[in-house]
Design an enzyme around this catalytic site. Structure first.
Site, PDB file in Angstrom:
ATOM      1  N   GLN A 233      43.306  49.690  41.681  1.00  0.00           N
ATOM      2  CA  GLN A 233      42.538  49.594  40.443  1.00  0.00           C
ATOM      3  C   GLN A 233      43.130  50.483  39.370  1.00  0.00           C
ATOM      4  OE1 GLN A 233      38.470  49.175  41.329  1.00  0.00           O
ATOM      5  NE2 GLN A 233      37.739  49.411  39.247  1.00  0.00           N
TER       6      GLN A 233
ATOM      7  N   SER B 102      44.401  51.702  47.870  1.00  0.00           N
ATOM      8  CA  SER B 102      42.969  51.397  47.766  1.00  0.00           C
ATOM      9  C   SER B 102      42.753  49.887  47.926  1.00  0.00           C
ATOM     10  CB  SER B 102      42.406  51.949  46.458  1.00  0.00           C
ATOM     11  OG  SER B 102      40.995  51.895  46.443  1.00  0.00           O
ATOM     12  N   LEU B 103      42.248  49.197  46.885  1.00  0.00           N
ATOM     13  CA  LEU B 103      42.037  47.757  47.039  1.00  0.00           C
ATOM     14  C   LEU B 103      43.338  47.045  47.381  1.00  0.00           C
ATOM     15  CD1 LEU B 103      42.921  45.441  44.685  1.00  0.00           C
ATOM     16  CD2 LEU B 103      41.612  47.021  43.284  1.00  0.00           C
TER      17      LEU B 103
ATOM     18  N   GLN C  94      37.869  53.598  54.579  1.00  0.00           N
ATOM     19  CA  GLN C  94      38.598  53.752  53.315  1.00  0.00           C
ATOM     20  C   GLN C  94      37.659  53.894  52.119  1.00  0.00           C
ATOM     21  OE1 GLN C  94      39.644  50.873  50.613  1.00  0.00           O
ATOM     22  NE2 GLN C  94      41.790  50.739  51.287  1.00  0.00           N
TER      23      GLN C  94
END
Length: 307
Positions: free
Chosen positions: A9, A90-91, A248
């Site tokens: 992000q 992350s994502l 996570q």
């Protein structure tokens, strides 16, 4: 050895995916499938904005993934043939898993929509914050977070590279950390323009939501191992991957350690698909690494010629 890596992000921009979709039928197919899975013209939002709507967590997360996978599929490259490992920030870990065939595209899009919604809903707007500590090591950042907490949540969220660590938690604690960071030698400490305090214990409601969603999601063993954010180590078994994705949500993104581990495993070439965010981090972690950032159709052509 080579790793395909996927941004997280903050890499969203208006216009993302537009040129790729115009140049590649495979890329268009990705965007159309994501639109159908979400019941939303996300591709139009990606192409035309507005930026504030695209930046909403529930839109940004599937959009960044869709752009990355569209870029990959426009190349026509087989991940199992051309990559030894995949990883994402992350994502981006979901993008990596999709690229490696662990999740299908529609499942990935729906999981990221839910993840974005759950993360946004976990903490009332204004109660949480994140800050980047520049010129600070992980050890300094941990000391800053501990000193600033004072009974509230303030923890390291992202260990990005040797010069950039992000902290997350209650807004008042993060604001205290800005001053403490300078006292402890950080070059700069800046609040980040985010809508929620990601990757900290305040995200537990979102972790619970993802545990439920992942339990019912079809997940296969990836074609190549995926380096997980919370362990900085490869994972390949579906049950293990589910557990790591839940952890996570509240855990630290160990990106610096992941790149170190990949380098030590013999990875010298890093191909960032759909962004130019992770490449500079990789170079700060492993200066001798070769980095290829793939964003435009011309980049795709160059990548195919290169590998």
């Amino acid at each position: 050895m080579r790793a395909f890596i996927f941004p997280g992000q903050g890499s969203q921009t208006v216009g993302m995916g537009k040129a790729m979709a115009e140049a590649s039928r495979a890329a268009r197919d990705v965007l159309e499938e994501v639109d159908e899975a979400l019941g939303q013209k996300l591709s139009a939002l990606m192409a035309e904005g507005p930026l504030d709507t695209l930046t909403l967590t529930e839109n940004a997360q599937p959009a960044i993934m869709a752009n990355a996978i569209a870029t990959l599929r426009a190349s026509g490259l087989d991940v199992a043939e051309k990559a030894d490992f995949v990883a994402g920030h992350s994502l981006g870990e979901y993008s990596a898993l999709c690229a490696a065939g662990a999740f299908d595209l529609a499942t990935t899009a729906r999981l990221l929509r839910l993840r974005g919604q759950a993360m946004q809903a976990a903490v009332p707007v204004g109660e949480g914050a994140m800050a980047a500590l520049l010129g600070a090591s992980l050890e300094v950042a941990q000391a800053v977070a501990e000193a600033a907490a004072q009974g509230q949540v303030c923890t390291v969220a992202n260990d990005n590279d040797p010069s950039q660590v992000v902290i997350s938690g209650h807004r008042t604690a993060i604001e205290r950390a800005l001053d403490i960071a300078k006292e402890k030698g950080a070059r700069r400490a800046v609040l980040l323009p985010v809508s929620a305090p990601f990757h900290c214990p305040l995200m537990q409601p979102a972790a619970d939501a993802m545990a439920d969603a992942l339990a019912g999601a079809a997940l296969a063993s990836p074609a190549v191992p995926v380096y997980a954010n919370v362990t900085a180590a490869p994972a390949g078994q579906p049950d293990e991957i589910r557990e790591l994705l839940v952890r996570q949500v509240t855990g630290m993104v160990r990106w610096r350690e992941s790149v170190v581990a990949l380098w030590e495993a013999g990875v010298t070439q890093y191909v960032e698909l759909g962004g130019k965010v992770l490449g500079p981090m990789v170079k700060r972690i492993a200066p001798d690494a070769t980095v290829i950032s793939v964003v435009t159709p011309d980049d795709v052509d160059a990548l195919v010629r290169e590998i």
